[in-house]
Write an enzyme that holds these catalytic residues in place. Structure first.
Site, PDB file in Angstrom:
ATOM      1  N   ASP A  52      40.914  44.152  49.332  1.00 54.82           N
ATOM      2  CA  ASP A  52      41.535  42.998  48.676  1.00 54.82           C
ATOM      3  C   ASP A  52      42.754  42.529  49.467  1.00 54.82           C
ATOM      4  OD1 ASP A  52      42.364  41.388  46.153  1.00 54.82           O
ATOM      5  OD2 ASP A  52      44.056  42.747  46.441  1.00 54.82           O
ATOM      6  N   GLU A 124      34.826  42.949  48.626  1.00 55.95           N
ATOM      7  CA  GLU A 124      36.157  43.451  49.004  1.00 55.95           C
ATOM      8  C   GLU A 124      36.074  44.863  49.580  1.00 55.95           C
ATOM      9  OE1 GLU A 124      39.086  41.009  45.947  1.00 55.95           O
ATOM     10  OE2 GLU A 124      38.262  42.925  45.272  1.00 55.95           O
TER      11      GLU A 124
END
Lengths: 233, 233
Positions: A52, A124
């Site tokens: 992320d 992610e």
């Protein structure tokens, strides 16, 4: 299964993992680990935490450099559009990542494989694994194929409201009359193409095209903004 | 003024900027640019946008690697504590960045130089400038001196509630009786030092020290958690 994923990554993106365990971890959900308690498996959440942040930075850096005149507020809105669940889950499917997720039986039955939040997580975590295994340049090279071309394809244009940005820009020092006019309409009904001009106080400051009037207007605003900011320098 | 900042950066951190204009930009507020409209100045906001993402990633990567057993939820809480305005504004003052901000007269009179949100912004914009000028390794080296030592100094221990984390960990499979007991109290009144033991169902699972009972308990919980997680592997 991970072998097939590795083949696909090699063929499509020229990506070759050194640490295969990272890739395993990135595609394994907790439900799968719970179903196989004695195999010492890890699930993707920690790598996703890292991925992320990797995506936040690589996307930020790209748009920072690509739009040298774009003010912070607009950069922030554009980044938010690019790094949201809806975008990432689509990229995950586009890369066939959904096929390779290791899910527990219950989650599989519940349709988790199509769940947008899981697909986003896996995108992610893949980025986190790629970063750990190959470094930032490899991530930039990958998202240069998967994310950045979408900017030119107008994926995020609706999120960045260029019409409002243009209005804010022009009206900083007082009222300005802004008008959008359709200049041209062409193509068959199922592939219509609009060209729109935008004017400020009756002087044309930009044109744009799109498959709907709305998109063409947005494009015209975007182009006008770009010119205005360049001239301001 | 920026020359003095550069001297201080060189002396304290061995940082030598190549592109001085980046440093100028990072320490200039919009109010100052507005007061000097003809000098072609830029203000810090765009660089701050980038610096924010650089800090997110470098801090994430550090705690990801430093705490290999820490679950995602706790990593996320710890990162949030480390990258918040309150932390960054203190780091900015510690580095004397407050002295070098270029402010407009009105903002100066309004006390902006001491404003936590501005100090936080400047810390982020400095990091953005450092990243653009010298790359990620230089940022990691800088925050290894300015941010990471605070972890050992317990700056973020209250934000990561180790006592609650320990309780959650121990009580996953049912009720466990957790007790904290002061084992030792030493030193003069103004430099008291507490040693606390924590037990689960009357078996000691960790000890910790601190300048207050509360801090010593938190330290004991942190140590116990670390041991438990390691043994789980």
């Amino acid at each position: 299964m991970i072998k097939e994923l590795e083949n696909e990554l090699a063929d499509k993106f020229d990506i070759h993992f050194t640490n295969h365990a990272l890739l395993d971890e990135a595609f394994t959900q907790a439900s799968y680990v719970n179903e196989h308690p004695n195999r010492g498996l890890k699930f993707y959440e920690r790598i996703e935490f890292l991925g992320d942040a990797v995506l936040q930075l690589t996307v930020s850096e790209y748009i920072y450099k690509r739009y040298p005149q774009m003010p912070q507020g607009e950069l922030t809105r554009l980044r938010a559009a690019m790094v949201q669940e809806d975008s990432f889950s689509k990229f995950a499917v586009e890369c066939h990542f959904d096929q390779y997720i290791r899910l527990g039986h219950g989650e599989e039955m519940a349709g988790a494989r199509q769940r947008s939040s899981l697909l986003c997580d896996i995108f992610e975590s893949f980025i986190g694994a790629l970063y750990l295994d190959q470094g930032k340049d490899a991530v930039v090279s990958f998202i240069s194929k998967v994310i950045f071309p979408k900017l030119d394809q107008g994926w995020f244009d609706n999120e960045v409201d260029y019409k409002t940005s243009l209005q804010e820009f022009l009206q900083r020092n007082g009222d300005v009359d802004i008008d959008y006019t359709v200049i041209k309409e062409e193509g068959p009904a199922n592939a219509r193409r609009y060209t729109v001009g935008v004017s400020a106080d009756d002087q044309q400051i930009g044109t744009g095209t799109g498959t709907s009037k709305k998109h063409a207007e947005m494009d015209a605003a975007k182009n006008a903004l770009q010119d205005l900011r360049q001239n301001q320098q």
